[in-house]
Design an enzyme around this catalytic site. Structure first.
Site, PDB file in Angstrom:
ATOM      1  N   ARG A  33       0.873  -1.186   0.000  1.00 27.24           N
ATOM      2  CA  ARG A  33       0.000   0.000   0.000  1.00 27.24           C
ATOM      3  C   ARG A  33       0.905   1.230   0.000  1.00 27.24           C
ATOM      4  O   ARG A  33       2.120   1.138   0.158  1.00 27.24           O
ATOM      5  CB  ARG A  33      -1.031   0.007   1.158  1.00 27.24           C
ATOM      6  CG  ARG A  33      -0.621  -0.571   2.451  1.00 27.24           C
ATOM      7  CD  ARG A  33       0.238   0.239   3.381  1.00 27.24           C
ATOM      8  NE  ARG A  33       0.071   1.639   3.381  1.00 27.24           N
ATOM      9  CZ  ARG A  33       1.058   2.511   3.535  1.00 27.24           C
ATOM     10  NH1 ARG A  33       2.311   2.081   3.702  1.00 27.24           N
ATOM     11  NH2 ARG A  33       0.838   3.803   3.533  1.00 27.24           N
ATOM     12  N   GLY A  34       0.243   2.397  -0.168  1.00 27.09           N
ATOM     13  CA  GLY A  34       1.012   3.634  -0.355  1.00 27.09           C
ATOM     14  C   GLY A  34       1.073   3.912  -1.846  1.00 27.09           C
ATOM     15  O   GLY A  34       1.341   3.001  -2.646  1.00 27.09           O
ATOM     16  N   ALA A  35       0.829   5.174  -2.213  1.00 24.40           N
ATOM     17  CA  ALA A  35       0.613   5.506  -3.624  1.00 24.40           C
ATOM     18  C   ALA A  35       1.749   5.073  -4.551  1.00 24.40           C
ATOM     19  O   ALA A  35       1.522   4.303  -5.500  1.00 24.40           O
ATOM     20  CB  ALA A  35       0.318   6.998  -3.749  1.00 24.40           C
ATOM     21  N   ARG A  76      -7.421  -0.205  -6.841  1.00 22.01           N
ATOM     22  CA  ARG A  76      -7.722   0.863  -5.868  1.00 22.01           C
ATOM     23  C   ARG A  76      -7.899   2.171  -6.661  1.00 22.01           C
ATOM     24  O   ARG A  76      -7.143   2.440  -7.591  1.00 22.01           O
ATOM     25  CB  ARG A  76      -6.601   1.011  -4.830  1.00 22.01           C
ATOM     26  CG  ARG A  76      -6.471  -0.227  -3.937  1.00 22.01           C
ATOM     27  CD  ARG A  76      -5.562   0.032  -2.738  1.00 22.01           C
ATOM     28  NE  ARG A  76      -6.185   0.904  -1.754  1.00 22.01           N
ATOM     29  CZ  ARG A  76      -5.524   1.430  -0.707  1.00 22.01           C
ATOM     30  NH1 ARG A  76      -4.234   1.206  -0.566  1.00 22.01           N
ATOM     31  NH2 ARG A  76      -6.142   2.179   0.178  1.00 22.01           N
ATOM     32  N   GLN A 182      -1.836   2.662   9.930  1.00 25.20           N
ATOM     33  CA  GLN A 182      -0.564   2.697   9.181  1.00 25.20           C
ATOM     34  C   GLN A 182       0.499   3.483   9.945  1.00 25.20           C
ATOM     35  O   GLN A 182       1.688   3.201   9.811  1.00 25.20           O
ATOM     36  CB  GLN A 182      -0.775   3.338   7.797  1.00 25.20           C
ATOM     37  CG  GLN A 182      -1.555   2.489   6.815  1.00 25.20           C
ATOM     38  CD  GLN A 182      -3.028   2.812   6.828  1.00 25.20           C
ATOM     39  OE1 GLN A 182      -3.598   3.215   7.855  1.00 25.20           O
ATOM     40  NE2 GLN A 182      -3.689   2.630   5.698  1.00 25.20           N
ATOM     41  N   ASP A 223      -1.889  10.960  -2.338  1.00 20.76           N
ATOM     42  CA  ASP A 223      -2.268   9.886  -3.263  1.00 20.76           C
ATOM     43  C   ASP A 223      -2.640  10.404  -4.641  1.00 20.76           C
ATOM     44  O   ASP A 223      -2.576   9.671  -5.627  1.00 20.76           O
ATOM     45  CB  ASP A 223      -3.421   9.075  -2.680  1.00 20.76           C
ATOM     46  CG  ASP A 223      -2.934   8.225  -1.524  1.00 20.76           C
ATOM     47  OD1 ASP A 223      -2.799   8.767  -0.408  1.00 20.76           O
ATOM     48  OD2 ASP A 223      -2.625   7.040  -1.749  1.00 20.76           O
ATOM     49  N   ASN A 233      -5.232  12.478   0.383  1.00 21.00           N
ATOM     50  CA  ASN A 233      -4.347  11.649   1.200  1.00 21.00           C
ATOM     51  C   ASN A 233      -5.216  10.913   2.219  1.00 21.00           C
ATOM     52  O   ASN A 233      -6.446  11.076   2.237  1.00 21.00           O
ATOM     53  CB  ASN A 233      -3.268  12.507   1.881  1.00 21.00           C
ATOM     54  CG  ASN A 233      -2.163  11.654   2.489  1.00 21.00           C
ATOM     55  OD1 ASN A 233      -1.599  10.798   1.810  1.00 21.00           O
ATOM     56  ND2 ASN A 233      -1.854  11.854   3.759  1.00 21.00           N
ATOM     57  N   LYS A 234      -4.592  10.122   3.057  1.00 22.93           N
ATOM     58  CA  LYS A 234      -5.309   9.298   4.033  1.00 22.93           C
ATOM     59  C   LYS A 234      -6.326  10.111   4.835  1.00 22.93           C
ATOM     60  O   LYS A 234      -6.059  11.238   5.228  1.00 22.93           O
ATOM     61  CB  LYS A 234      -4.263   8.655   4.953  1.00 22.93           C
ATOM     62  CG  LYS A 234      -4.799   7.757   6.035  1.00 22.93           C
ATOM     63  CD  LYS A 234      -5.698   6.668   5.512  1.00 22.93           C
ATOM     64  CE  LYS A 234      -5.066   5.822   4.418  1.00 22.93           C
ATOM     65  NZ  LYS A 234      -6.062   4.993   3.677  1.00 22.93           N
TER      66      LYS A 234
HETATM   67  O1  MRU Z   1      -4.574   3.330   2.163  1.00 20.88           O
HETATM   68  P1  MRU Z   1      -3.084   3.509   2.057  1.00 20.88           P
HETATM   69  O2  MRU Z   1      -2.329   2.995   3.244  1.00 20.88           O
HETATM   70  O3  MRU Z   1      -2.536   2.998   0.739  1.00 20.88           O
HETATM   71  O4  MRU Z   1      -2.916   5.094   2.050  1.00 20.88           O
HETATM   72  C1  MRU Z   1      -1.637   5.621   1.925  1.00 20.88           C
HETATM   73  C2  MRU Z   1      -1.565   7.068   2.134  1.00 20.88           C
HETATM   74  O5  MRU Z   1      -2.559   7.747   2.273  1.00 20.88           O
HETATM   75  C3  MRU Z   1      -0.209   7.684   2.052  1.00 20.88           C
HETATM   76  O6  MRU Z   1      -0.110   8.796   2.895  1.00 20.88           O
HETATM   77  C4  MRU Z   1       0.019   8.118   0.611  1.00 20.88           C
HETATM   78  O7  MRU Z   1      -0.129   7.033  -0.255  1.00 20.88           O
HETATM   79  C5  MRU Z   1       1.350   8.688   0.408  1.00 20.88           C
HETATM   80  S1  MRU Z   1       2.575   7.402   0.372  1.00 20.88           S
HETATM   81  C6  MRU Z   1       4.051   8.077  -0.047  1.00 20.88           C
END
Ligand code: MRU
Length: 320
Positions: A33-35, A76, A182, A223, A233-234
């Protein structure tokens, strides 16, 4: 091979994926996970689809690659890095190749290049962003925008890593990041591995810390960033941006340009992922309604600067 992020920090387990469908499942279930990291994983997924395809002519192989790309891109919706990486892999597949073996090899190299470039971008972001933090800064971050989320080094955590190298007295406040934690599970794990001073807080503690003068800056990843600088973002990031504004604190977004969506003018057009109600993991009366939006959008007006590999950009933003 992927480090299974759902099992951290309790267990460090690597999973071996044999098909693009397994890569798609790993993205969907947040093993990765993470963009930027899901973009990189999807790129390897496309390369894997080509490697495993039994096609012995270029046309059939390109069809298999295209199908895999479409499947991976749908896993996603919010992080644009996913479609960015798949689009680049498809373009590579559509370029001239002498035979199927040449195409397979080109896709493997393209996925490796995407991975290496994303990590290099993080190092550049780290260098630019570190300039923004004063000695002894107390920095608050949300979710995980670290090495785990980016294929290496991190964006928001890349800034923190680079700043810490210059000034080890830096301190990080880590939002736990409900509901999937996270921050508590992954950011805390990364910061401990790196020996960076950090403290875990509940998401609702941020405002009170700011009121006490214990936060100098907020820094998060993103994201998807619209042309005008609105950034998804999250979930919880938007509220943090309002808190930072209310306390006249800088609110920084750190992200590579693979997170910029030139096709979207404002944050209104960013698709927001809604995840399963049971992820909240809280005992609620049977049948009680649950709203589980995984992301929110921070308006550009609340963002003091956006740090990309090219440098620090201040408002008004005009990406594209
Ligand atoms: O749902 P996730 O854990 O994939 O969400 C991730 C985030 O929101 C991160 O902050 C974002 O992807 C930036 S990662 C460099």
């Amino acid at each position: 091979m992927l480090l299974d992020q759902t099992r951290l920090p309790a267990e460090t387990v690597e999973v071996r994926l044999e098909t693009w469908q397994e890569v798609a499942d790993a993205i969907r279930t947040m093993v990765v996970r993470g963009a930027p990291a899901i973009g990189i994983a999807a790129a390897y997924g496309v390369a894997l689809a080509a490697a495993r395809s039994g096609a012995d002519d270029l046309g059939t192989l390109r069809d298999d690659v295209s199908r895999a790309g479409a499947g991976l891109a749908q896993t996603r919706p919010t992080a644009v890095n996913l479609t960015w990486a798949v689009t680049r892999m498809r373009a590579r597949a559509d370029a001239p190749h002498r035979d199927p073996a040449g195409l397979r090899e080109a896709l493997r190299r393209e996925a490796e290049a995407i991975h290496a470039e994303e990590v290099a971008r993080c190092h550049q972001i780290g260098g630019h962003g570190a300039e923004l933090l004063r000695a002894g800064a107390q920095v608050l971050t949300h979710c995980n925008a670290g090495a785990l989320a980016t294929g290496g080094y991190g964006t928001a955590l890349g800034v923190i890593r680079s700043a810490h190298r210059r000034d080890p007295s830096l301190h990080v406040w880590v939002d736990e990041t409900r509901p999937l934690n996270q921050g508590a599970r992954l950011t805390a794990w990364e910061l401990r591995e790196e020996g960076i001073s950090a403290t875990l807080i509940t998401d609702s503690t941020a405002g009170w810390l700011m009121a006490q003068g214990k936060v100098d800056a907020v820094i998060t990843g993103a994201d998807r960033i619209a042309r005008n600088g609105d950034a998804a973002n999250k979930i919880g990031t938007y509220a943090l941006s309002i808190l930072a504004r209310a306390h006249t604190l800088p609110f920084y977004v750190a992200a590579p340009t693979s997170t910029v969506d030139p096709g979207i003018a404002t944050g209104e057009d960013i698709p927001i992922e809604h995840r399963r109600p049971d992820e909240l993991g809280t005992a609620v009366p049977e049948g009680f309604g649950i709203y589980n939006a995984a992301f929110d959008v921070t308006p550009a007006a609340n963002i003091s600067a956006i740090i990309t590999e090219h440098g620090v950009r201040r408002p008004p933003y005009a990406f594209g």
